[in-house]
Design an enzyme around this catalytic site. Structure first.
Site, PDB file in Angstrom:
ATOM      1  N   GLU A 227     -19.146   1.724  15.647  1.00  0.00           N
ATOM      2  CA  GLU A 227     -18.070   0.873  15.119  1.00  0.00           C
ATOM      3  C   GLU A 227     -17.304   0.375  16.324  1.00  0.00           C
ATOM      4  OE1 GLU A 227     -14.991  -0.822  14.406  1.00  0.00           O
ATOM      5  OE2 GLU A 227     -14.100   1.147  14.042  1.00  0.00           O
TER       6      GLU A 227
ATOM      7  N   CYS B 163      -8.740  -1.236  14.685  1.00  0.00           N
ATOM      8  CA  CYS B 163      -9.814  -2.233  14.653  1.00  0.00           C
ATOM      9  C   CYS B 163      -9.722  -3.089  13.401  1.00  0.00           C
ATOM     10  CB  CYS B 163     -11.175  -1.545  14.735  1.00  0.00           C
ATOM     11  SG  CYS B 163     -11.426  -0.238  13.536  1.00  0.00           S
TER      12      CYS B 163
END
Length: 518
Positions: A289, A323
């Site tokens: 990720e 994020c």
């Protein structure tokens, strides 16, 4: 498949005076062990080295959180050998027993909830509600993956036999040794989730936490030990990323890499993991990720108050160091001025300061490197947009940057397309919803996004064409819930591995079929 009940950990109610008192007590507990020194943990043994990293409070440079011994290549090799040895026994332990370790770990963290949250306030600079959500998510990951493993164990028992011909079995088996490289922005939740998923699936782990939040990583190791995890199953080797991280990734005995962090590092890991080194008999798997450039799209038939509130909270929560954080607001020209004015108003009302004080909504950035990066993007923004809020900060006592907004940005501006990872919002105007979708997709990332609209046709268009892994309607684009909103993105946001989802554990295992003639 059997169904095992799962309930998310409730968040604290900070309007309750008792909760505020307990959090203050948690801060005092943490303050009681500030400055202590922490070793590596290899095969259950404490290991000291000649290299010690000093972790400081990002809101107050002068306050030392702890000193953590850093691993060398020799230490990493010892950890690999310990993990390889432990794997031979751990892989054969019943899934139900492995899951029970996770359930016990969740119970321990639940008892130490205020301490862990307070430690994140001190070492990661997390405001109280953000830290509480992090701790709750860590508990959720442990509970959810434990129950997912129990369900998979039931699948293993399913017989696919052909009558009077053969007996067939289908089962999942673990992969081997995992290199788990975790981020600093969710230093408990993501670390616990990545580590526990690997462990409950029967793998062993080399755990390298992010450099600025290593004390939190060590405290999680305490939890695993108390929960009964055998020695060598998780080996704690904090250290220099380019040195220890690359060693773990390149090692021929590393079976898979689980990584959360920047696009640059993620790309390097993906590239290096693709190489087959001498003595390596498998293709390494990568679960990654890597970040995002997330947008909230507002059409001309939206709840404008909700739009402004969603943009502000998703942009400036934890100083934009997520994020999933909103860093772009794409607003229809018909409502642009009204939404912009409201966003500016709400942003100016935010409080910024030491997160040890509950009244501060925003805390610091994580370190000098982050401060310098965000500051450089603010300078870029001054040439690309109209600075309407913020644009300044100070690193004198802590790494603080004020919430910053640039309006009237071009669709292809750098601050509209590149990840900044700080409290900086770029706002742009579009003539139609279709144009808004195109602008939203105009980035190499595809992690989260949100649409604020009452128009069902627009929502359905976004459902199909807004290219992100996690899309939200009429709410902010942060705050995925384990088990309900599996999290992971497209393109350069990573491998869309969907942490907290029903197929995440299978990424840590391989399937085996056994057939026996009758």
């Amino acid at each position: 498949m059997a169904i095992y009940s799962y309930k998310t950990e409730p968040l604290l109610d900070f309007t309750d005076p008792l909760v505020l008192k307990k959090y203050e007590e948690g801060l005092k507990v943490v303050e009681g062990y500030l400055g202590e020194t922490y070793p590596l943990i290899i095969n259950g043994e404490f290991v000291e080295t000649n290299n010690v990293y000093t972790s400081v409070n990002p809101a107050k440079h002068s306050e030392v959180i702890g000193k953590v011994h850093q691993a060398s290549i020799k230490n990493a090799e010892d950890a690999m050998n310990a993990a390889l040895t432990a794997f031979e026994t751990w892989r054969k332990v019943k899934a139900s027993i492995r899951a029970d370790v996770l359930f016990k770990a969740a119970a321990i963290i639940r008892k130490r909830k205020y301490e862990f949250s307070a430690l994140m306030t001190k070492e990661a600079g997390k405001p109280w509600p953000e830290a509480d959500a992090d701790t709750a998510e860590a508990i959720d990951f442990l509970e959810y993956y434990g129950r997912q493993m129990l369900a998979l164990e039931e699948t293993d028992k399913k017989i696919l036999s052909r009558r009077n011909m053969e007996r067939n079995e289908f089962k999942y088996i673990p992969l081997g040794v995992a290199a788990v490289i975790t981020p600093w922005n969710f230093p408990l939740a993501i670390l616990a989730g990545m580590t526990s998923a690997a462990v409950v699936a029967g793998n062993t782990v080399l755990l390298k936490p992010a450099i600025t939040t290593q004390v939190i990583g060590y405290k999680f190791m305490e939890v695993l030990h108390e929960a009964g995890l055998p020695k060598g199953v998780v080996n704690f080797i904090p250290g220099d990323g380019p040195e220890i991280g690359e060693y773990m990734v390149d090692h021929p005995k590393t079976r898979f890499i689980s990584f959360t962090g920047s696009k640059t590092v993620g790309q390097l890991i993906y590239h290096n993991a693709s190489k087959v080194n001498e003595g390596q008999i498998w293709l390494k798997r990568v679960i990654a990720e890597m970040g995002g450039k997330d947008a909230i799209l507002v059409d001309n038939d939206a709840d404008l108050e909700l739009a402004a509130e969603s943009i502000v909270k998703a942009t400036f929560g934890f100083s934009g160091q997520k994020c999933s954080a909103c860093s772009r607001a794409i607003i229809h020209e018909d409502v642009y001025d009204e939404v912009l004015a409201n966003v500016i108003k709400q942003t100016k009302e935010l409080t910024i300061g030491d997160p040890s004080n509950y009244k501060n909504f925003m805390g610091p950035l994580t370190d000098q490197k982050a401060y310098d990066k965000v500051s450089s993007y603010i300078e870029i923004g001054k040439t690309e947009g109209n600075l309407v809020v913020g644009g300044d900060g100070s690193d004198k006592e802590g790494w603080f940057i004020n919430p910053t907004i640039f309006a009237d940005c071009a669709h292809d501006a750098r601050i509209m397309t590149e990840e900044i990872f700080g409290p900086v919002l770029a706002i742009t105007k579009v003539k139609s919803f279709e144009e808004g979708i195109k602008v939203a997709n105009n980035t190499i990332y595809g992690l989260t996004g949100a649409v604020i609209s009452r128009n069902r046709e627009h929502l359905e268009m976004a459902r199909e064409d807004f290219h992100v892994g996690n899309l939200y309607f009429n709410r902010k684009c942060t705050g995925a819930i384990v088990g309900y909103q599996p999290f992971g993105g497209f393109n350069m946001s990573g491998t869309d591995s969907k942490a907290g989802g029903p197929d995440y554990l299978q990424l840590h295992m391989q399937a085996k079929t056994v057939s026996e003639m009758l």
